[in-house]
Design a protein around this motif. Structure first.
Motif, PDB file in Angstrom:
ATOM      1  N   GLU A 101      49.763  20.599  27.904  1.00  0.00           N
ATOM      2  CA  GLU A 101      48.981  21.156  29.004  1.00  0.00           C
ATOM      3  C   GLU A 101      49.714  22.337  29.634  1.00  0.00           C
ATOM      4  OE1 GLU A 101      46.048  20.461  29.728  1.00  0.00           O
ATOM      5  OE2 GLU A 101      45.637  18.470  28.928  1.00  0.00           O
ATOM      6  N   PRO A 102      48.943  23.351  30.095  1.00  0.00           N
ATOM      7  CA  PRO A 102      47.488  23.373  30.263  1.00  0.00           C
ATOM      8  C   PRO A 102      46.689  23.835  29.050  1.00  0.00           C
ATOM      9  CG  PRO A 102      48.444  25.322  31.243  1.00  0.00           C
ATOM     10  CD  PRO A 102      49.602  24.517  30.729  1.00  0.00           C
ATOM     11  N   ALA A 103      47.339  24.053  27.889  1.00  0.00           N
ATOM     12  CA  ALA A 103      46.609  24.606  26.739  1.00  0.00           C
ATOM     13  C   ALA A 103      45.430  23.731  26.337  1.00  0.00           C
ATOM     14  CB  ALA A 103      47.559  24.781  25.560  1.00  0.00           C
ATOM     15  N   ARG A 104      45.637  22.399  26.363  1.00  0.00           N
ATOM     16  CA  ARG A 104      44.547  21.506  25.958  1.00  0.00           C
ATOM     17  C   ARG A 104      43.381  21.599  26.939  1.00  0.00           C
ATOM     18  NH1 ARG A 104      43.793  15.658  26.818  1.00  0.00           N
ATOM     19  NH2 ARG A 104      42.393  14.867  25.199  1.00  0.00           N
ATOM     20  N   SER A 105      43.678  21.513  28.223  1.00  0.00           N
ATOM     21  CA  SER A 105      42.608  21.585  29.229  1.00  0.00           C
ATOM     22  C   SER A 105      41.886  22.919  29.179  1.00  0.00           C
ATOM     23  CB  SER A 105      43.198  21.362  30.627  1.00  0.00           C
ATOM     24  OG  SER A 105      43.564  20.017  30.814  1.00  0.00           O
ATOM     25  N   VAL A 106      42.637  23.991  29.000  1.00  0.00           N
ATOM     26  CA  VAL A 106      42.018  25.317  28.933  1.00  0.00           C
ATOM     27  C   VAL A 106      40.975  25.366  27.837  1.00  0.00           C
ATOM     28  CG1 VAL A 106      42.453  27.715  28.270  1.00  0.00           C
ATOM     29  CG2 VAL A 106      43.897  26.613  29.980  1.00  0.00           C
ATOM     30  N   SER A 107      41.308  24.840  26.657  1.00  0.00           N
ATOM     31  CA  SER A 107      40.370  24.920  25.531  1.00  0.00           C
ATOM     32  C   SER A 107      39.080  24.176  25.822  1.00  0.00           C
ATOM     33  CB  SER A 107      41.027  24.385  24.254  1.00  0.00           C
ATOM     34  OG  SER A 107      41.187  22.981  24.300  1.00  0.00           O
ATOM     35  N   GLU A 148      50.634  13.532  34.681  1.00  0.00           N
ATOM     36  CA  GLU A 148      49.523  13.853  35.580  1.00  0.00           C
ATOM     37  C   GLU A 148      48.558  14.843  34.942  1.00  0.00           C
ATOM     38  OE1 GLU A 148      47.263  13.253  38.766  1.00  0.00           O
ATOM     39  OE2 GLU A 148      49.264  12.372  38.721  1.00  0.00           O
ATOM     40  N   ALA A 149      49.098  15.856  34.238  1.00  0.00           N
ATOM     41  CA  ALA A 149      48.246  16.873  33.639  1.00  0.00           C
ATOM     42  C   ALA A 149      47.328  16.275  32.577  1.00  0.00           C
ATOM     43  CB  ALA A 149      49.107  17.986  33.036  1.00  0.00           C
ATOM     44  N   CYS A 150      47.874  15.419  31.725  1.00  0.00           N
ATOM     45  CA  CYS A 150      47.054  14.809  30.668  1.00  0.00           C
ATOM     46  C   CYS A 150      45.970  13.915  31.256  1.00  0.00           C
ATOM     47  CB  CYS A 150      47.941  14.012  29.718  1.00  0.00           C
ATOM     48  SG  CYS A 150      48.967  15.029  28.639  1.00  0.00           S
ATOM     49  N   GLU A 151      46.318  13.167  32.314  1.00  0.00           N
ATOM     50  CA  GLU A 151      45.313  12.284  32.917  1.00  0.00           C
ATOM     51  C   GLU A 151      44.227  13.094  33.625  1.00  0.00           C
ATOM     52  OE1 GLU A 151      46.810   9.079  35.210  1.00  0.00           O
ATOM     53  OE2 GLU A 151      47.490   8.010  33.405  1.00  0.00           O
ATOM     54  N   ILE A 152      44.618  14.206  34.223  1.00  0.00           N
ATOM     55  CA  ILE A 152      43.612  15.089  34.833  1.00  0.00           C
ATOM     56  C   ILE A 152      42.630  15.555  33.772  1.00  0.00           C
ATOM     57  CG2 ILE A 152      43.314  17.415  35.775  1.00  0.00           C
ATOM     58  CD1 ILE A 152      45.789  16.903  37.500  1.00  0.00           C
ATOM     59  N   CYS A 153      43.137  15.919  32.610  1.00  0.00           N
ATOM     60  CA  CYS A 153      42.256  16.368  31.536  1.00  0.00           C
ATOM     61  C   CYS A 153      41.268  15.288  31.140  1.00  0.00           C
ATOM     62  CB  CYS A 153      43.087  16.817  30.330  1.00  0.00           C
ATOM     63  SG  CYS A 153      42.095  17.516  29.001  1.00  0.00           S
ATOM     64  N   ALA A 211      33.902  18.606  37.037  1.00  0.00           N
ATOM     65  CA  ALA A 211      34.988  18.640  36.051  1.00  0.00           C
ATOM     66  C   ALA A 211      35.976  19.748  36.374  1.00  0.00           C
ATOM     67  CB  ALA A 211      34.420  18.824  34.654  1.00  0.00           C
ATOM     68  N   LEU A 212      35.461  20.904  36.742  1.00  0.00           N
ATOM     69  CA  LEU A 212      36.346  22.035  37.041  1.00  0.00           C
ATOM     70  C   LEU A 212      37.149  21.781  38.314  1.00  0.00           C
ATOM     71  CD1 LEU A 212      33.942  24.955  36.096  1.00  0.00           C
ATOM     72  CD2 LEU A 212      36.000  24.229  34.867  1.00  0.00           C
ATOM     73  N   GLU A 213      36.559  21.076  39.271  1.00  0.00           N
ATOM     74  CA  GLU A 213      37.321  20.703  40.461  1.00  0.00           C
ATOM     75  C   GLU A 213      38.485  19.788  40.094  1.00  0.00           C
ATOM     76  OE1 GLU A 213      34.683  18.925  43.246  1.00  0.00           O
ATOM     77  OE2 GLU A 213      33.416  20.705  43.464  1.00  0.00           O
ATOM     78  N   VAL A 214      38.232  18.842  39.193  1.00  0.00           N
ATOM     79  CA  VAL A 214      39.287  17.928  38.754  1.00  0.00           C
ATOM     80  C   VAL A 214      40.367  18.700  37.993  1.00  0.00           C
ATOM     81  CG1 VAL A 214      39.802  15.947  37.260  1.00  0.00           C
ATOM     82  CG2 VAL A 214      37.732  15.946  38.682  1.00  0.00           C
ATOM     83  N   TRP A 215      39.937  19.643  37.175  1.00  0.00           N
ATOM     84  CA  TRP A 215      40.868  20.412  36.344  1.00  0.00           C
ATOM     85  C   TRP A 215      41.711  21.415  37.140  1.00  0.00           C
ATOM     86  CZ3 TRP A 215      36.917  20.762  31.917  1.00  0.00           C
ATOM     87  CH2 TRP A 215      37.433  20.163  30.750  1.00  0.00           C
ATOM     88  N   ALA A 216      41.305  21.743  38.350  1.00  0.00           N
ATOM     89  CA  ALA A 216      41.886  22.861  39.084  1.00  0.00           C
ATOM     90  C   ALA A 216      43.420  22.879  39.073  1.00  0.00           C
ATOM     91  CB  ALA A 216      41.344  22.886  40.508  1.00  0.00           C
ATOM     92  N   PRO A 217      44.127  21.776  39.360  1.00  0.00           N
ATOM     93  CA  PRO A 217      45.598  21.850  39.384  1.00  0.00           C
ATOM     94  C   PRO A 217      46.204  22.236  38.036  1.00  0.00           C
ATOM     95  CG  PRO A 217      44.811  19.831  40.424  1.00  0.00           C
ATOM     96  CD  PRO A 217      43.640  20.432  39.728  1.00  0.00           C
ATOM     97  N   ARG A 275      40.186  12.776  32.957  1.00  0.00           N
ATOM     98  CA  ARG A 275      39.202  12.570  34.029  1.00  0.00           C
ATOM     99  C   ARG A 275      38.172  13.699  34.054  1.00  0.00           C
ATOM    100  NH1 ARG A 275      43.871  10.731  36.904  1.00  0.00           N
ATOM    101  NH2 ARG A 275      44.088  12.698  38.034  1.00  0.00           N
ATOM    102  N   ALA A 276      38.634  14.913  33.794  1.00  0.00           N
ATOM    103  CA  ALA A 276      37.703  16.049  33.772  1.00  0.00           C
ATOM    104  C   ALA A 276      36.730  15.927  32.607  1.00  0.00           C
ATOM    105  CB  ALA A 276      38.476  17.356  33.695  1.00  0.00           C
ATOM    106  N   LEU A 277      37.240  15.543  31.439  1.00  0.00           N
ATOM    107  CA  LEU A 277      36.366  15.393  30.275  1.00  0.00           C
ATOM    108  C   LEU A 277      35.316  14.303  30.502  1.00  0.00           C
ATOM    109  CD1 LEU A 277      38.932  15.774  27.343  1.00  0.00           C
ATOM    110  CD2 LEU A 277      37.132  17.369  28.012  1.00  0.00           C
ATOM    111  N   TYR A 278      35.661  13.289  31.270  1.00  0.00           N
ATOM    112  CA  TYR A 278      34.692  12.259  31.621  1.00  0.00           C
ATOM    113  C   TYR A 278      33.535  12.882  32.402  1.00  0.00           C
ATOM    114  CZ  TYR A 278      32.816   7.971  33.735  1.00  0.00           C
ATOM    115  OH  TYR A 278      31.992   6.949  34.148  1.00  0.00           O
ATOM    116  N   ARG A 279      33.845  13.816  33.290  1.00  0.00           N
ATOM    117  CA  ARG A 279      32.799  14.500  34.065  1.00  0.00           C
ATOM    118  C   ARG A 279      31.987  15.437  33.177  1.00  0.00           C
ATOM    119  NH1 ARG A 279      32.338  11.334  38.445  1.00  0.00           N
ATOM    120  NH2 ARG A 279      34.400  10.899  39.332  1.00  0.00           N
ATOM    121  N   VAL A 280      32.654  16.113  32.248  1.00  0.00           N
ATOM    122  CA  VAL A 280      31.925  16.989  31.333  1.00  0.00           C
ATOM    123  C   VAL A 280      30.928  16.177  30.517  1.00  0.00           C
ATOM    124  CG1 VAL A 280      32.127  18.503  29.318  1.00  0.00           C
ATOM    125  CG2 VAL A 280      33.746  18.720  31.205  1.00  0.00           C
ATOM    126  N   ALA A 281      31.361  15.021  30.016  1.00  0.00           N
ATOM    127  CA  ALA A 281      30.475  14.173  29.212  1.00  0.00           C
ATOM    128  C   ALA A 281      29.280  13.711  30.020  1.00  0.00           C
ATOM    129  CB  ALA A 281      31.256  12.973  28.669  1.00  0.00           C
TER     130      ALA A 281
END
Length: 993
Positions: A209-215, A172-177, A192-198, A179-185
């Motif tokens: 994760e969460p190290a990858r998403s944090v970066s 779930e964490a990797c897929e959230i990342c 994106a930050l709403e998606v990343w929140a969990p 989906r968030a990166l899709y919003r950033v792009a």
């Protein structure tokens, strides 16, 4: 390492695989995994080989070696095709999960044709369909390939994100990342930050994760105005990925974050810490990501005019910022071009250009407690300065006070000016001596033939005297003695009798400071030595004739100081009168001869003597008179010290607000003078104390770190590290865990620490505090590793068994918390052995009781025997403590032991025994009083007894009697907060009844 280098049975092989799986990813783990595959092949059994190959593929995947991962997977796939029955449900699940690993590995290799990538995805889809598995993971990989290539991702995203997840989907964490990166792009940072929140909140996590998403989230957080949250995540996220080859891209993004927030100096520090990534990252895609982040940082540093700073880079040569930037630019451009050529697009070059051209998002964001600017890095002291002897990492070398004092250009004028300022006691004399020291050391130095200047030997003596004063200020009194004696000899040869007398007097006082150091009667010996030094200086002064007034004044100051230090050392009020007499003599002489510096010194000494004698109002009156005199007649550089003393006196008078005002004003005035001349470090440290008294911990932290920075600049590294330790502990005490860890990591990365130059006990203190901070931050694995290492090292401290007992006891508790009870017991035994040599009753008792509690809690009845053995040992410790007359800080050890017996028996279901133990604990505690402190423990004991009796023994009536009586008593005493859990339990029992 495996249990056996060459496993002789499959049992040994599986044990070796389990042990290797516990190692961190890296070359050691990978090499061992390769050896274990070779060993597995010798057994000619498919299952051991499958397990060994799975371990090897994981080591390659997370060790950033993508070229080898697909090769290992091909062997696994062949085994599956040939012997499918060898794969049970778990092994089959792992096999199909890892199709994604191969897809990721192939994308990371620009030499693999795009057609081969698509062919592999087709293979994945066909295999999944044949096995009847859902295709969401396949569409996820198809989407990631579209992103990588730079194609329109709209359809690919919908085909993936619109499907239901399957057991083989990314976590779930990797897929959230993704989906968030899709919003950033798409330019939607807020969404994106709403998606990343969990993930950013730690509710979803995995290996990456969460190290990858944090970066990835750091810059969106800045762009949306959440700088504080970005700072917080940077500290925690960087720690999770540092030095990890499989997370090189994440490290690169943290470097970029530093560059875009005015933290270029920290960026260089982090780059030095991750220099291994230049050589250990085998994934071209990860290399590109890392090098682009590095180039963002270096480009920024060079653009700010610091291209010549040394910097950590590829092994084998020394690098400057400009040189390394050119190197990583060429390599990064080359890698981007290779990927674009393979993909038939310009996506990677374009993304790289966007990162490199991005302007800073903030002028300054304070990321850590050691905030530095590039201007504060000396070229030889910059992080990663290869080949720089005595390099000190990124240590502060300036403190943003006044500009350097102007010194005369002409040599004769410079020498005379230095002596003139020195006679006056002016702080700018030091700048002149420093300049002269450089000139004299030059090979082409020619001493001026000027009678006013005097011979070369006299100048050398002047420089030795200045060096001696500096040594004394650092507390290096033995060196000060030697330097003063050598200077006296040179002065004698040069025909300067006044200076001979003064140098010998200074040597006498410095020698007295050394007297008795380290001995059992150190204070007594030192006090006697100071009295002797005073008498010797008096004789020197009496035997000399025709001394200049300024020399007479200094000798009188030395005499008064010797007696003042004796009073401070002995604490004997009878020694105060002679100090006042000498101070009066000094003040009278200095006033008569217009020696304003010595007048001020005499008044400071009088104020200090009043304070040491316990007459604080008289001390304040004296310092107030001095403050008025300094404001009118000077010297102005004494005002900061006078205000510093006044602030400390206000502490004694319990007026923290007044102390804060005086110290803050002292610091404001100190900015006009060299820090070492006005005790800036102490002003910062004292102001930190005032801030703590006033409930301002953040301001206190700022003052502590500034005090440490001043000490670093003055070469007082041990003092600086001690102050930083206090700051790190203060962070920990106030919940700023990541700040504490970041500060300690920075200190532990200093070259004199990594090079073994700093005292090993001080380094151990840094590491111990870091281990505690890691534990407080719920990083149990890292904390356990550090504690275990410290316990092993401290076992050799034969001169300090008490410290080993402390460290071993904490280590045992951490191991028990991690479920390693056998190891915990072994370490606890070592703590007990050290305790026998240097008792630590309360600490050892706490350790044994905690081990018992955790055993019972985790193992239930199976752990009862071992838990009771720990409690029996704790009982023997309590008996020994009582016999030795030891008084614990809180409740008695017997009370704590009885309470723990209650908890342990409750955990294992022996409720009657638990209740009896809790009754005993309540009897030992006694009834609470109105004072603070004991009511909380008593209330908790009552609560647990009520729960055992009312809930587990199903006797609610007596339990309610107990609880109601306790609530009434606590309410009458005003302990309302302690009543709440008791009232809540009573209400629960009534509802259930």
């Amino acid at each position: 390492m495996p249990t056996a280098p060459h496993p002789q049975s499959t049992d040994e092989l599986f044990q070796a695989l389990r042990e290797n799986h516990q190692l961190p990813y890296g070359r050691t783990r990978t090499i061992t995994a390769e050896e274990l595959v070779d060993a597995a092949e010798r057994f000619a059994e498919p299952v051991p080989l499958i397990h060994a190959l799975l371990e090897l593929q994981e080591a390659y995947t997370y060790g950033s070696d993508p070229r080898k991962s697909p090769v290992v997977f091909a062997r696994l796939l062949t085994l599956f095709d040939e012997q499918p029955d060898a794969f049970d449900e778990r092994l089959r699940g792992q096999l199909f999960w890892r199709f994604k690993w191969v897809a990721n590995a192939l994308r990371a290799l620009p030499e693999i044709p795009l057609a081969s990538l698509r062919q592999w995805l087709t293979e994945m889809r066909d295999r999944y369909e044949k096995e009847g598995l859902g295709l969401q993971p396949y569409y996820g990989q198809a989407y990631q390939l579209a992103v990588h290539v730079g194609e329109d991702t709209t359809l690919a995203y919908e085909l993936w994100a619109g499907r239901r997840r399957t057991p083989h989907s990314d976590c779930e964490a990797c897929e959230i990342c993704e989906r968030a990166l899709y919003r950033v792009a798409a330019g939607d940072d807020e969404r994106a930050l709403e998606v990343w929140a969990p993930v950013l909140a730690g509710k979803e996590s995995c290996q990456e994760e969460p190290a990858r998403s944090v970066s990835y989230a750091l810059l969106p957080l800045l762009r949306t105005g959440h700088a504080d949250r970005a700072r917080e995540l940077h500290l925690a996220g960087y720690r999770a990925c540092r030095r990890n080859p499989s997370m090189a891209g994440e490290v690169g993004r943290h470097l970029e974050f530093c560059a875009l927030t005015g933290n270029e100096a920290r960026g260089l520090e982090l780059l030095a810490e991750n220099r291994n990534l230049f050589d250990e990252v085998d994934s071209p895609l990860d290399q590109l990501d890392f090098l682009t982040g590095v180039e963002v940082l270096l480009r920024r540093v060079e653009g700010l005019g610091h291209g010549e700073l040394p910097v950590a880079g590829y092994a084998g040569r020394a690098w400057t910022v400009a040189g390394l930037r050119a190197e990583v630019r060429d390599r990064g451009d080359g890698l981007a071009a290779r990927f674009d050529t393979r993909n038939g697009t310009s996506a990677h070059s374009g993304r790289r250009r966007v990162r490199l051209d991005r302007a800073p998002l903030l002028d300054a964001l304070e990321l850590t407690l050691r905030t530095r600017g590039l201007d504060e890095l000396a070229p030889g002291d910059a992080p990663g300065a290869a080949g720089a002897p005595g390099a000190r990492g990124a240590a502060v070398v300036a403190s943003a006070s006044r500009p350097a004092a102007a010194v005369p250009e002409e040599l004769p004028e410079l020498i005379l000016r230095a002596r003139e300022l020195d006679e006056e006691g002016h702080p700018d004399a030091r700048a002149c001596w420093a300049r002269l020291r450089t000139l004299v050391a030059a090979r082409d130095y020619a001493h001026p033939e000027d009678p006013a200047v005097g011979p070369y030997g006299r100048l050398c003596a002047d420089l030795l005297s200045d060096e001696a004063y500096r040594a004394a200020e650092r507390g290096d009194h033995p060196s000060a003695v030697d330097l003063h004696e050598e200077a006296a000899g040179l002065y004698e040869d040069a025909g300067a009798p006044d200076d001979v007398v003064l140098a010998r007097a200074c040597a006498l006082l410095a020698a007295a400071e050394v007297a008795g150091e380290g001995g059992e009667d150190e204070a007594e010996v030192k006090a006697a030595g100071l009295a002797d030094a005073h008498a010797a200086v008096v004789r020197l002064q009496e035997e000399a004739s025709g001394l200049a007034p300024y020399v007479e004044g200094r000798l009188l100051r030395l005499r008064a100081s010797a007696l003042g230090v004796r009073l401070q050392t002995s604490g004997d009020p009878a020694h105060a009168a002679v100090v006042f007499a000498e101070a009066d003599l000094l003040q009278e002489f200095a006033t008569r001869h217009g020696l304003t510096t010595q007048v001020s010194g005499a008044m400071l000494l009088r104020a200090g003597t009043y304070a040491l004698s316990g007459d604080l109002p008289a001390a304040v009156a004296e310092i107030d008179a001095l403050r008025d005199r300094l404001a009118a007649d000077g010297p102005a550089w004494h005002l900061p010290r006078a205000l510093g003393l006044r602030g400390r006196l206000q502490f004694g008078l319990r007026d923290a607000a007044a102390a804060h005002a005086d110290l803050a004003e002292g610091l404001r005035l100190a900015a006009a003078w060299p820090a070492e001349a006005v005790d800036t470090f102490r002003l910062h440290a004292d102001l930190a104390q005032a801030c703590l008294y006033l409930g301002r911990p953040d301001e206190a932290l700022s003052q502590l770190t500034r005090s440490a920075e001043v000490d670093l600049r003055d070469g007082k590294r041990v003092d600086a590290f001690c102050t930083y330790i206090n700051a790190a502990q203060l962070c920990l005490d106030h919940g700023r865990i990541e700040d504490s860890i970041a500060l300690l990591d920075s200190l532990l990365g200093e070259p004199d620490v990594t090079g073994g130059e700093l005292d090993d006990r001080l380094v151990a203190q840094l590491r111990l505090l870091r281990a505690r901070a890691l534990h407080a931050g719920d990083d149990l694995k890292a904390a356990t590793a550090e504690f275990v290492a410290l316990a092993a090292e401290s076992a050799g401290w034969d001169d300090d068994p008490g410290s080993h007992a402390m460290i071993a006891a904490e280590t045992a508790m951490i191991l028990a918390e991690a479920g390693e009870f056998d190891r915990a017991g072994e370490v606890a035994d070592r703590a007990l052995a050290a305790h026998a040599l240097s008792p630590r009753y309360e600490l050892i008792s706490n350790c044994l009781r905690e081990l018992a509690r955790l055993r019972a809690q985790r193992q239930g009845p199976d752990g009862l025997a071992a838990a009771l053995a720990h409690l029996d040992e704790a009982g023997r410790v309590a008996d020994a403590a009582r016999a030795a007359g030891f008084q614990p800080a809180g409740r008695s050890l017997e009370t704590a032991l009885a309470y723990e017996h209650g908890r342990v028996h409750a955990y294992v279901g022996a409720y009657e025994d638990a209740l009896a133990a809790l009754e005993k604990a309540l009897g030992l505690l006694g009834e609470p009083g109105a004072e603070e402190g004991g009511a909380g423990e008593w209330a908790e004991c009552v609560r647990l007894a009520g729960a055992v009796e009312g809930i587990y023994l199903e006797r609610p009536a007596p339990a309610l009697v107990r609880l109601d009586a306790a609530v009434a008593r606590l309410t009458a005493l005003g302990h309302l907060e302690e009543c709440e859990p008791l009232a809540s339990l009573a209400a629960q029992l009534r509802d259930e009844g």
